[in-house]
Scaffold this active site. Structure first.
Site, PDB file in Angstrom:
ATOM      1  CG  HIS A  37      -1.727  -0.392  -4.642  1.00 57.69           C
ATOM      2  ND1 HIS A  37      -2.723   0.488  -4.498  1.00 57.69           N
ATOM      3  CD2 HIS A  37      -2.326  -1.569  -3.671  1.00 57.69           C
ATOM      4  CE1 HIS A  37      -3.131   1.096  -2.430  1.00 57.69           C
ATOM      5  NE2 HIS A  37      -3.053  -0.410  -2.591  1.00 57.69           N
ATOM      6  CB  SER A  39      -0.822   0.188   1.308  1.00 66.79           C
ATOM      7  OG  SER A  39      -1.686  -1.415   1.424  1.00 66.79           O
ATOM      8  CD  GLU A  99      -2.064   3.115  -7.075  1.00 65.91           C
ATOM      9  OE1 GLU A  99      -2.859   5.234  -6.530  1.00 65.91           O
ATOM     10  OE2 GLU A  99      -1.836   2.689  -5.773  1.00 65.91           O
ATOM     11  CG  ASN A 136      -3.128   3.391  -0.224  1.00 65.21           C
ATOM     12  OD1 ASN A 136      -4.036   3.012  -0.231  1.00 65.21           O
ATOM     13  ND2 ASN A 136      -2.263   2.607   0.043  1.00 65.21           N
TER      14      ASN A 136
HETATM   15  N1  CAA Z   1     -16.259  -8.544  -1.114  1.00 70.02           N
HETATM   16  C1  CAA Z   1     -16.209  -8.966  -2.763  1.00 70.02           C
HETATM   17  N2  CAA Z   1     -17.844  -8.416  -2.850  1.00 70.02           N
HETATM   18  C2  CAA Z   1     -18.132  -7.195  -2.170  1.00 70.02           C
HETATM   19  C3  CAA Z   1     -17.247  -6.809  -0.414  1.00 70.02           C
HETATM   20  C4  CAA Z   1     -16.166  -7.945  -0.340  1.00 70.02           C
HETATM   21  N3  CAA Z   1     -15.732  -7.569   1.185  1.00 70.02           N
HETATM   22  N4  CAA Z   1     -18.288  -6.132  -0.094  1.00 70.02           N
HETATM   23  C5  CAA Z   1     -19.525  -5.207  -1.012  1.00 70.02           C
HETATM   24  N5  CAA Z   1     -18.693  -7.113  -1.936  1.00 70.02           N
HETATM   25  C6  CAA Z   1     -19.979  -6.014  -3.598  1.00 70.02           C
HETATM   26  C7  CAA Z   1     -21.551  -6.515  -3.078  1.00 70.02           C
HETATM   27  O1  CAA Z   1     -21.654  -8.262  -3.228  1.00 70.02           O
HETATM   28  C8  CAA Z   1     -22.029  -5.927  -4.405  1.00 70.02           C
HETATM   29  O2  CAA Z   1     -22.189  -6.233  -5.141  1.00 70.02           O
HETATM   30  P1  CAA Z   1     -23.111  -6.118  -6.343  1.00 70.02           P
HETATM   31  O3  CAA Z   1     -23.123  -5.219  -6.283  1.00 70.02           O
HETATM   32  O4  CAA Z   1     -22.526  -7.401  -7.491  1.00 70.02           O
HETATM   33  O5  CAA Z   1     -24.289  -6.629  -5.536  1.00 70.02           O
HETATM   34  C9  CAA Z   1     -21.469  -4.312  -3.836  1.00 70.02           C
HETATM   35  O6  CAA Z   1     -20.108  -4.972  -3.777  1.00 70.02           O
HETATM   36  C10 CAA Z   1     -22.054  -2.978  -3.427  1.00 70.02           C
HETATM   37  O7  CAA Z   1     -21.957  -3.859  -2.174  1.00 70.02           O
HETATM   38  P2  CAA Z   1     -22.748  -3.552  -0.912  1.00 70.02           P
HETATM   39  O8  CAA Z   1     -24.272  -3.288  -1.884  1.00 70.02           O
HETATM   40  O9  CAA Z   1     -23.354  -4.238  -0.078  1.00 70.02           O
HETATM   41  O10 CAA Z   1     -23.043  -2.578   0.018  1.00 70.02           O
HETATM   42  P3  CAA Z   1     -22.573  -0.782  -0.338  1.00 70.02           P
HETATM   43  O11 CAA Z   1     -23.939  -0.361  -2.009  1.00 70.02           O
HETATM   44  O12 CAA Z   1     -22.186  -0.406   0.912  1.00 70.02           O
HETATM   45  O13 CAA Z   1     -20.818  -0.905  -1.091  1.00 70.02           O
HETATM   46  C11 CAA Z   1     -18.528  -0.933  -0.566  1.00 70.02           C
HETATM   47  C12 CAA Z   1     -19.626  -1.228  -0.080  1.00 70.02           C
HETATM   48  C13 CAA Z   1     -18.376  -1.600  -2.417  1.00 70.02           C
HETATM   49  C14 CAA Z   1     -17.631  -1.550   0.381  1.00 70.02           C
HETATM   50  C15 CAA Z   1     -19.184   0.455  -0.438  1.00 70.02           C
HETATM   51  O14 CAA Z   1     -19.331   0.906   0.642  1.00 70.02           O
HETATM   52  C16 CAA Z   1     -17.464   1.656  -1.104  1.00 70.02           C
HETATM   53  O15 CAA Z   1     -16.839   1.633  -2.350  1.00 70.02           O
HETATM   54  N6  CAA Z   1     -16.692   2.227  -0.230  1.00 70.02           N
HETATM   55  C17 CAA Z   1     -14.957   2.289  -0.072  1.00 70.02           C
HETATM   56  C18 CAA Z   1     -14.643   1.367  -0.027  1.00 70.02           C
HETATM   57  C19 CAA Z   1     -13.089   1.669  -0.499  1.00 70.02           C
HETATM   58  O16 CAA Z   1     -13.066   3.054  -0.136  1.00 70.02           O
HETATM   59  N7  CAA Z   1     -12.613   1.583  -0.970  1.00 70.02           N
HETATM   60  C20 CAA Z   1     -10.716   1.505  -0.877  1.00 70.02           C
HETATM   61  C21 CAA Z   1      -9.732   1.923   0.030  1.00 70.02           C
HETATM   62  S1  CAA Z   1      -8.010   1.850   0.246  1.00 70.02           S
HETATM   63  C22 CAA Z   1      -7.638   0.596  -0.521  1.00 70.02           C
HETATM   64  O17 CAA Z   1      -8.174  -0.709  -0.198  1.00 70.02           O
HETATM   65  C23 CAA Z   1      -6.152   0.547  -0.745  1.00 70.02           C
HETATM   66  C24 CAA Z   1      -5.105   0.323   0.423  1.00 70.02           C
HETATM   67  O18 CAA Z   1      -3.679  -0.277   0.082  1.00 70.02           O
HETATM   68  C25 CAA Z   1      -5.252   0.431   1.781  1.00 70.02           C
END
Ligand code: CAA
Length: 373
Positions: free
Chosen positions: A140, A119, A152, A190
């Protein structure tokens, strides 16, 4: 090179998600973790994620079974010998990653490409742990890896441009949007995201708002899919502290020092969703934070948004990344409804700069000052 066999080392949230991404795209995948319980946890993460897709009728049971059948799991690195590409997704500890890369270098066939999902750590340092630095890159992914459509691709001074191009082609074949960048702590997303998350916890620590107000502010006033405290819980607060330490070591800026509230939660074992609790308690069903104090939310939203937009302007001005890559990264990597430069365009850059100056003056934090052009 045509990629057929993909290896993944480390089967935590990200590793298991990466296994799923490749298996869904039709690749044969080998997932390796350091212990029996870690392998079992990775298998159960994959099963849970596929099960959710079947319940939601996004996959049939047969398709889910086919995906599962493409993956083998184990503890032994020698299982990775024939992989065309191995992606490491171990915890953010440089000594651990370099040790893994030394092991991979010893067992993976000479033509195999090695990638790190780090990350924020130096891909260059990781590459130098091997005798094949030309075949080492960063790849990434974002959490949840099967959902977020951004990757990335990070090259070092030693990376072979042909290898980087092959990895970019592979990433595109997974349906991901890519940015190709050089090796800098935190890369594009990040660097911006973690400073924003840290700022949110600094606001919490200073008593200017509750976690519910902070989260509701960003969900309601910018339509973010999650508030910052919820997102810290999703990523893992321990991981976020490690990323911030790397960024802080690079910038030396006080605003990048991991906020006390995060460090204390990690010390108490509250690392976020994966440990059952972080800022929120996950033993109960999911909570959507709400709060009706509109003026507090408006102030928090203003401060978090303006500092973040200022960072985006500064990143583009340094020449590290183009506006389009920064916008794609934040939209497709973090699910934000708009890229930062779309927001800046709609607000007008001069009004963003004026708001930055006001924030710097009111908070006494000079790091929030707009860049002198
Ligand atoms: N694994 C697989 N699929 C998942 C999942 C998981 N852990 N969590 C949710 N999903 C899928 C669901 O099955 C659903 O799929 P469909 O649209 O095909 O039905 C979709 O994602 C939406 O899920 P939900 O309706 O249950 O929930 P939501 O609409 O609240 O979305 C979320 C959940 C996708 C996590 C959304 O809240 C989101 O995009 N959040 C932001 C996440 C973010 O910022 N991620 C980046 C973090 S930084 C990083 O990762 C880099 C690092 O190095 C730290």
């Amino acid at each position: 090179m045509s990629f057929k066999q993909i290896g993944v080392v480390g089967l935590g949230i990200m590793g298991a998600g990466i296994v799923e991404v490749f298996a869904r795209a039709g690749y044969a995948v080998t997932g390796v973790a350091e212990s029996g319980p870690a392998v079992t946890a990775g298998q159960s993460n994959l099963a849970k994620s596929l099960g959710r897709a079947v319940t939601k009728e996004k996959l049939t049971q047969d398709e889910s079974d086919e995906i599962t059948a493409r993956v083998i799991f184990g503890e032994d690195f020698s299982l990775l010998a024939n992989c065309d590409l191995v992606i490491e997704a171990a915890p953010e500890i440089l000594s651990l990653k370099t040790q893994i890369f030394r092991q991979l270098d010893a067992v993976v066939k000479p033509a195999g490409i090695l990638a790190t999902n780090t990350s924020s750590l130096s891909v260059t340092d990781i590459a130098h742990a091997t005798n094949r630095p030309a075949q080492v890159v960063g790849m990434h992914f974002f959490n949840p890896a099967p959902v977020q459509k951004f990757v990335e691709v990070i090259s070092t001074a030693k990376s072979d441009p042909k290898v980087v191009a092959q990895i970019a082609e592979l990433g595109t074949s997974l349906g991901k949007h890519l940015a190709q960048i050089s090796d800098q702590p935190g890369f594009i997303v990040n660097k911006l995201l973690l400073r924003y998350l840290n700022h949110a916890v600094q606001i919490l620590d200073s008593g200017q708002g509750t976690k519910e107000q902070i989260d509701a502010a960003m969900r309601e006033l910018s339509n973010y899919p999650m508030g910052p405290c919820e997102l810290l819980d999703l990523i893992g607060i321990d991981t976020c502290v490690e990323i911030l330490k790397t960024i802080h070591a690079d910038t030396g800026l006080e605003i990048d020092k991991p906020a006390v509230g995060m460090v204390e939660l990690v010390a108490a074992g509250h690392k976020g969703r994966k440990s059952g609790a972080g800022f929120y308690d996950y033993s109960q069903s999911a909570q959507i934070p709400t709060d009706s104090n509109e003026s507090v939310k408006k102030q928090i939203h203003n401060d978090l948004l303006i500092a973040y937009l200022g960072d985006c302007i500064a990143m583009e001005a340094t020449g590290y990344a183009a506006k389009s890559d920064i916008d794609s990264g934040m939209r497709l990597g973090c699910g934000l409804p708009q890229g930062p430069f779309e927001v800046i365009d709609s607000m007008g850059i001069e009004s963003v700069r004026a708001a930055q100056a006001e924030l710097a003056q009111r908070s006494g934090v000079t790091d929030y000052q707009p860049l002198a052009f």
